[in-house]
Design an enzyme around this catalytic site. Sequence first.
Site, mmCIF file in Angstrom:
data_model
loop_
_atom_site.group_PDB
_atom_site.id
_atom_site.type_symbol
_atom_site.label_atom_id
_atom_site.label_comp_id
_atom_site.label_asym_id
_atom_site.label_seq_id
_atom_site.Cartn_x
_atom_site.Cartn_y
_atom_site.Cartn_z
ATOM 1 N N GLU A 29 0.834 -1.213 0.000
ATOM 2 C CA GLU A 29 0.000 0.000 0.000
ATOM 3 C C GLU A 29 0.862 1.254 0.000
ATOM 4 O O GLU A 29 1.597 1.522 0.945
ATOM 5 C CB GLU A 29 -0.903 -0.017 1.245
ATOM 6 N N LYS A 74 1.542 5.520 -0.430
ATOM 7 C CA LYS A 74 0.974 6.712 0.192
ATOM 8 C C LYS A 74 1.740 7.928 -0.297
ATOM 9 O O LYS A 74 2.906 7.819 -0.671
ATOM 10 C CB LYS A 74 1.118 6.548 1.702
ATOM 11 N N ASP A 94 -5.400 2.898 -1.680
ATOM 12 C CA ASP A 94 -6.210 3.541 -0.631
ATOM 13 C C ASP A 94 -6.613 4.892 -1.201
ATOM 14 O O ASP A 94 -5.743 5.693 -1.575
ATOM 15 C CB ASP A 94 -5.358 3.672 0.646
ATOM 16 N N HIS A 134 -4.850 8.162 -0.317
ATOM 17 C CA HIS A 134 -3.394 8.201 -0.394
ATOM 18 C C HIS A 134 -2.821 8.851 -1.644
ATOM 19 O O HIS A 134 -1.689 8.584 -2.025
ATOM 20 C CB HIS A 134 -2.825 6.784 -0.258
ATOM 21 N N HIS A 178 -8.502 0.041 -0.326
ATOM 22 C CA HIS A 178 -8.932 0.578 0.965
ATOM 23 C C HIS A 178 -9.893 1.706 0.656
ATOM 24 O O HIS A 178 -9.501 2.703 0.050
ATOM 25 C CB HIS A 178 -7.758 1.137 1.778
ATOM 26 N N ASP A 231 -5.575 12.917 4.055
ATOM 27 C CA ASP A 231 -5.902 11.507 4.322
ATOM 28 C C ASP A 231 -6.499 11.374 5.724
ATOM 29 O O ASP A 231 -5.918 10.768 6.604
ATOM 30 C CB ASP A 231 -4.604 10.689 4.190
ATOM 31 N N ASP A 275 -9.259 9.923 6.855
ATOM 32 C CA ASP A 275 -9.964 8.695 7.217
ATOM 33 C C ASP A 275 -11.317 8.937 7.862
ATOM 34 O O ASP A 275 -11.662 8.314 8.861
ATOM 35 C CB ASP A 275 -9.063 7.807 8.098
ATOM 36 N N ASP A 317 -11.316 1.273 5.304
ATOM 37 C CA ASP A 317 -10.207 1.776 6.122
ATOM 38 C C ASP A 317 -10.483 3.216 6.542
ATOM 39 O O ASP A 317 -10.127 4.151 5.833
ATOM 40 C CB ASP A 317 -8.885 1.685 5.346
HETATM 41 C C1 RNT Z 1 -2.383 4.428 6.610
HETATM 42 C C2 RNT Z 1 -2.932 3.328 5.791
HETATM 43 C C3 RNT Z 1 -3.165 2.037 6.506
HETATM 44 C C4 RNT Z 1 -3.823 2.197 7.854
HETATM 45 C C5 RNT Z 1 -4.287 0.917 8.481
HETATM 46 C C6 RNT Z 1 -4.588 1.065 9.931
HETATM 47 O O1 RNT Z 1 -2.362 5.633 5.970
HETATM 48 O O2 RNT Z 1 -4.103 3.732 5.146
HETATM 49 O O3 RNT Z 1 -3.887 1.182 5.690
HETATM 50 O O4 RNT Z 1 -4.909 3.069 7.790
HETATM 51 O O5 RNT Z 1 -3.403 -0.081 8.221
HETATM 52 ZN ZN ZN Z 2 -5.168 2.218 4.038
#
Ligand code: RNT
Ligand code: ZN
Length: 416
Positions: free
Chosen positions: A224, A226, A257, A260, A284, A292, A294, A324
């Site tokens: 993943e 970012k 994600d 990201h 995600h 970011d 969340d 996520d």
């Molecule tokens: C962090 C990532 C990651 C986390 C989780 C908790 O920026 O998105 O996936 O959010 O693993």
């Molecule tokens: Zn993530």
Amino acid sequence: MSRYDQAKEAFAAYGVDAEAALRELREIPVSVHCWQGDDVVGFDGAASLEGGIQTTGNYPGRARTPEELMADLKLAFSLMTGKKRLNLHASYAILGGDKGKVDRDAYTPAHFAPWVRFAKEIGLEGIDFNPTFFSHPMVKNGMTLSSPDEKVRKFWVRHGQACLKIAEYFAEETGSHCLVNIWVPDGLKDVPADRLTPRLRLKQSLDEILSVPYDKSKVRVAVESKVFGIGVESYTVGSNEFYQNYAATRGICCLLDNGHYHPLEYVSDKIPSLLAFYDTVALHVTRGVRWDSDHVVLLEDELKEICKEIVRNGATQKVMIALDYFDASINRISAWVVGERNVQKALLFALLQPHAKLRAMQEEGNFTEQMMLQEEMKTLPYGDVWEEYLARNGFAGSDWFEKVRTYEAKILKERR
Ligand code: RNT
Ligand code: ZN
């Protein structure tokens, strides 16, 4: 004629089969993240969340023990629709007598056995897994797998290897694959003196993790990327380009994600780009507000666009959808359910589009009609199809939020 029957006819007029949409929606798995329930703290000793990610808010009711988290998850899952998986982080190990003795580089399947029992008890399809490379004293100067300190780097390599074993165990127990997603917080706050060397170390560390034998038919590995994190604004070792090339050359997959990337980059466009090269893509689903952040997933245009790409490319079993986000400012169970239901709603919206017709219009260069039709579809009564979906899945006339309210009054309020 019921509202659903009327809706069915309205969609049929555009050549869309609502019955087929209802059938298909049930079969699309969504992996639900355990970490919304406790603000990403985990059970293996972290005092606070570190690694460029943050939860904000102090709404009462955070789950503090495995028992509390399981009870909360159980309620949340009972209010969700469709096929569900559980997404765990290594920091949710249930260590028992090993607490304080066994560190993350030596976790074993036994530390996760209660989670397997839990998943089986509530009939989940499978379990997905994430090594936890954050909120731990072995994160030195913000670095893990790319650390210049060989002791630090090796510790985290062993953690990754241990997680592959645990993932294999999950897959064997549940009879479904386990997605292992690797995200590391490694980065720098300010202008680097060297951007390459940490990346070469990350590459080497990942190779070392993947060098342990594991059953590739059961365990799928994703990386993943970012763009930046809080406190690490200037440089992220695991960038998009780094991981896409890594995944492509190592036969693993990428995890996208949608929080990201630069705000003007769209994951909906990245999915088909990757599908041109990969058998699987991991996702995600989150909601970034200006960064970011969340936030809880809402039913927004980009979510619908993401789901359209999954559905119209026949990729509902290739794109592994996971949630996520982590909001600590509202009831956490409601946060789970609202986000999960919104993904289901967006998938349903996508399943109710006349994709073949629209595609043909694009191919013929008939852009006028294509635009007209896309816009007409937006106001068709898909809410009535959603209600029918809920009714057929045991939620007829159910006030799901009432259950959350009662649970909050009885259980969550007592947690201090
Ligand atoms: C962090 C990532 C990651 C986390 C989780 C908790 O920026 O998105 O996936 O959010 O693993
Ligand atoms: Zn993530």
